[in-house]
Design a protein around this motif. Structure first.
Motif, short mmCIF file in Angstrom:
data_model
loop_
_atom_site.label_atom_id
_atom_site.label_comp_id
_atom_site.label_asym_id
_atom_site.label_seq_id
_atom_site.Cartn_x
_atom_site.Cartn_y
_atom_site.Cartn_z
N ALA A 261 0.77 -1.27 -0.08
CA ALA A 261 0.06 -0.06 0.06
C ALA A 261 0.80 1.19 -0.02
CB ALA A 261 -1.02 -0.10 1.40
N THR A 263 2.63 4.37 1.43
CA THR A 263 3.31 4.44 2.59
C THR A 263 3.43 6.17 3.18
OG1 THR A 263 5.35 4.17 1.76
CG2 THR A 263 4.16 2.33 2.73
N ASN A 443 -2.89 -3.10 5.53
CA ASN A 443 -3.35 -1.97 6.42
C ASN A 443 -2.39 -1.48 7.39
OD1 ASN A 443 -5.78 -2.52 4.93
ND2 ASN A 443 -6.08 -4.33 6.41
N GLN A 445 0.56 -0.62 6.55
CA GLN A 445 1.23 0.51 5.94
C GLN A 445 2.57 0.66 5.97
OE1 GLN A 445 -2.85 3.35 6.20
NE2 GLN A 445 -1.05 4.40 6.85
N GLY A 592 -4.02 1.84 3.02
CA GLY A 592 -2.71 2.79 2.98
C GLY A 592 -2.93 4.10 3.17
N ASN A 593 -1.84 4.79 2.85
CA ASN A 593 -1.89 6.35 3.25
C ASN A 593 -2.49 7.04 2.21
OD1 ASN A 593 -1.08 8.40 4.87
ND2 ASN A 593 0.79 8.90 3.32
#
Length: 620
Positions: A261, A263, A443, A445, A592-593
């Motif tokens: 994901a 980051t 999740n 991240q 993610g972020n």
């Protein structure tokens, strides 16, 4: 320009005395400096030239600090034991002659907490944040123009909660003098007035604005719980964020694939550390932190433990299946997607005694049929393995109900929580989960390269006599070795683990429920957007994980997934192909972020692309 600050530092700090000893709580140490000294250094860095300390308990400690910093001036509250913070502030009414920043002495905060007030256009401004759920919070109520209406530690006393009081305020000289006039007659009968109460009264005659910083990292330290959180989450995160702010930003890509994901830069830069041999005690401490904190996300560390592996998430799943199912035991695998199928492939390769219960990939498991299948077997089912969030479709399987079923039939439950861990709340004990597999790169991240198994210690200990089927992925041996040495048996991915530590700190700061709420808002934006474009998704809303979505591909002769992928990739977005044999889909993850604004941009680009299929230009 603000050049003066006042720090209220008269309190007894009795709730934190076991950690502060005979010193005020402002002298608790972080990186060998008192937390109040961190605050002083930040103020000086931002151009504050005069700092007044309202002292009380152990005033001599602050006097010693003033000898170190000539900008400090101590003003003592002789009645500190019998008065509130407003009375301490009142002692400065004839001393402070300028507009000033007002701070509490037990605060740990990012620099931008001060700049938000210094740069604010209004004269009297209170700083608020999102709700931290840290305990002992002061909640704030405002009107539609963000004027202060009320503050209270009891949320029931407020009609609507705007945010949480940080403990940093900007006051004009005029506002301060008005404040002292308001409270002065009240002190004749009551010295126990907090400065928050004074600000509420001031807001009735002067304009007091509340400004909210949702992305502010901060905490106060009133009790041992606050102090532990300050040391393990807040201060490390502030150091990482402010350190990264001085580095070159990394180009941001929005990954809408189901892992790795997107980051944060703080996670990326956490990998840049001095070289260290992974057998050193210092690195063992890093892995011990990671193991303990991962466990706490889903269970207690007395009954559960986390076993780390270098490898993708499949490594953790394979470690469980190959290690905990003994030769005379029977495994039942619930297969309702590609990752249930993968567990069947693992079981086949290791020649496990396994059964396969097939369920539609887009519908909830029929629990009555599952129980009937278990009861109908001529052999006793010892273990059941299930995916929590099936990454194929986004279907969220019913862990609690399946866990109850397993408990009734004395079946050990194994869960692949790769796409749900650290987003969808999980309680392993309440859900009757004995083994749970997940990885660092979804999740949480973090970066890809670490997988882990969270296991019930009692269940894991029972497997130590099982016939070994492998070396590297032997779950019990990996657990035993770490308990004895605080090291992995084989070379770990050092830098990835440092990044994972940072990702865990950021997860703890945001909180699982808040993270899932952020993901859910992004998912709602996605569903609303594709629906408006005439597209549909596979899994019904009531059964959806709100984490990854299988979207049915457009029926258009010019449509080609690879071309659509390349179109988005050039614009900074990555999407993922579908994984269903009988349905043409593509997948979009909202983990993610990222947030709903990123998804909104994706929808806008998707609209342009689909318009291009109909004869327009999709290259704009």
């Amino acid at each position: 320009m603000i050049s003066t600050a006042v720090i209220l530092a008269a309190g007894l700090g009795s709730r934190i005395r076991e950690h502060s000893g005979n010193h005020p709580k402002g002298f608790l140490l972080l990186d060998r400096l008192p937390i109040i000294e961190h605050s002083i250094l930040t103020l000086l860095e931002l151009g504050i030239t005069k700092i007044y300390l309202g002292t009380g308990y152990k005033q001599e400690d602050y006097q010693a600090l003033a000898e170190k910093y000539p900008q400090l001036h101590c003003v003592h509250n002789p009645n500190y034991e019998d008065s509130g913070s407003m009375y301490t502030l009142y002692q400065l009414k004839d001393v402070v002659k300028d507009d000033f920043l007002l701070l509490e002495s037990d605060l740990i905060y990012e620099k931008k907490a001060l700049t938000a007030l210094i740069e604010h256009e209004h004269d009297n401004v209170i700083l608020a944040s999102r709700l931290t759920q840290s305990g002992d919070e002061v909640f704030i109520e405002v009107d539609e123009s963000h004027h202060l209406l009320n503050m209270s530690k009891n949320s029931a006393h407020l009609h609507d909660i705007f945010g949480e009081l940080v403990g940093i305020t900007k006051l004009s000289y005029q506002g301060f003098q008005a404040l002292t006039r308001i409270v002065e007659p009240r002190f004749k009968t009551n010295l126990q007035i907090d400065y928050e109460q004074g600000l509420i009264q001031l807001a009735k005659i002067e304009e007091v604005i509340v400004t909210k910083e949702n992305d502010l990292v901060w905490c106060e330290v009133d009790d041992p719980h606050h102090w532990q959180r300050a040391k393990t989450v807040v201060f490390p995160l502030i150091k990482a964020r402010e350190g990264t702010a001085q580095k070159i930003p990394v180009e941001r890509k929005v990954l809408l694939n189901p892992g790795p994901a997107t980051t944060t830069d703080t996670v990326k830069y956490a990998q840049i550390v001095p070289d260290i041999c992974p057998r050193e005690q210092d690195f063992g401490t890093v892995m011990e932190f990671i193991s303990s904190e991962l466990t706490k996300l889903v269970g207690n560390t007395e009954e559960f433990t986390t076993v780390l592996f270098a490898g993708s998430g499949t490594a953790a799943v394979e470690a469980i299946l190959s290690s905990v199912i003994d030769d005379d035991e029977v495994l039942l695998i619930v297969n309702n997607g590609a990752y249930g199928k993968r567990m069947c492939q693992i079981a086949e390769i290791y020649q496990l005694n396994y059964l396969e219960f097939k369920s539609p990939p887009d519908q909830p498991i029929n629990l009555e049929q599952l129980e009937a299948y278990i009861v109908a077997q001529k052999v006793k089912v010892s273990h059941l393995a299930i995916i929590h969030c099936e990454t194929t479709t986004g279907l969220l399987n019913q862990l609690h109900e399946v866990g109850t079923l397993c408990k009734q039939h004395e079946i050990t439950m194994i869960v692949d929580a790769m796409s749900s861990f650290a987003a969808v709340p999980i309680d392993m004990k309440a859900m009757n989960i004995s083994y749970l597999a997940a990885s660092s790169n979804k999740n949480l991240q973090g970066m890809a390269g670490v997988s882990f198994v969270i296991a019930d210690k009692f269940a894991l200990e029972k497997t130590k006599l099982n016939t070994p089927r492998n070396l590297y992925l032997n779950l019990y041996e990996q657990f035993r070795s770490f308990q004895e040495t605080k090291q992995m048996r084989f070379t770990p991915p050092v830098q990835i683990l440092y990044a994972l530590k940072q990702a865990i700190i950021e997860t703890n700061w945001e909180g699982i429920e808040n993270r899932y709420a952020r993901y859910s808002r992004s998912w709602e934006t996605l569903i609303s957007g594709i629906t408006g474009l005439g597209l549909s998704h596979l899994v019904p809303v009531k059964n959806h994980s709100k984490i990854i979505t299988s979207i049915i591909e457009p029926e258009h002769p010019q449509y080609n997934f690879n071309e659509m992928h390349d179109y988005f990739y050039k614009k900074g977005f990555t999407i993922y192909p579908g994984k269903l044999d009988q349905q043409n889909t593509f997948r979009v993850a909202n983990i993610g972020n990222i947030d709903y604004r990123d998804i909104g941009r994706f929808i806008d680009l998707l609209a342009i692309y689909l318009h291009g299929l109909k004869g327009g230009d999709s290259n704009s």
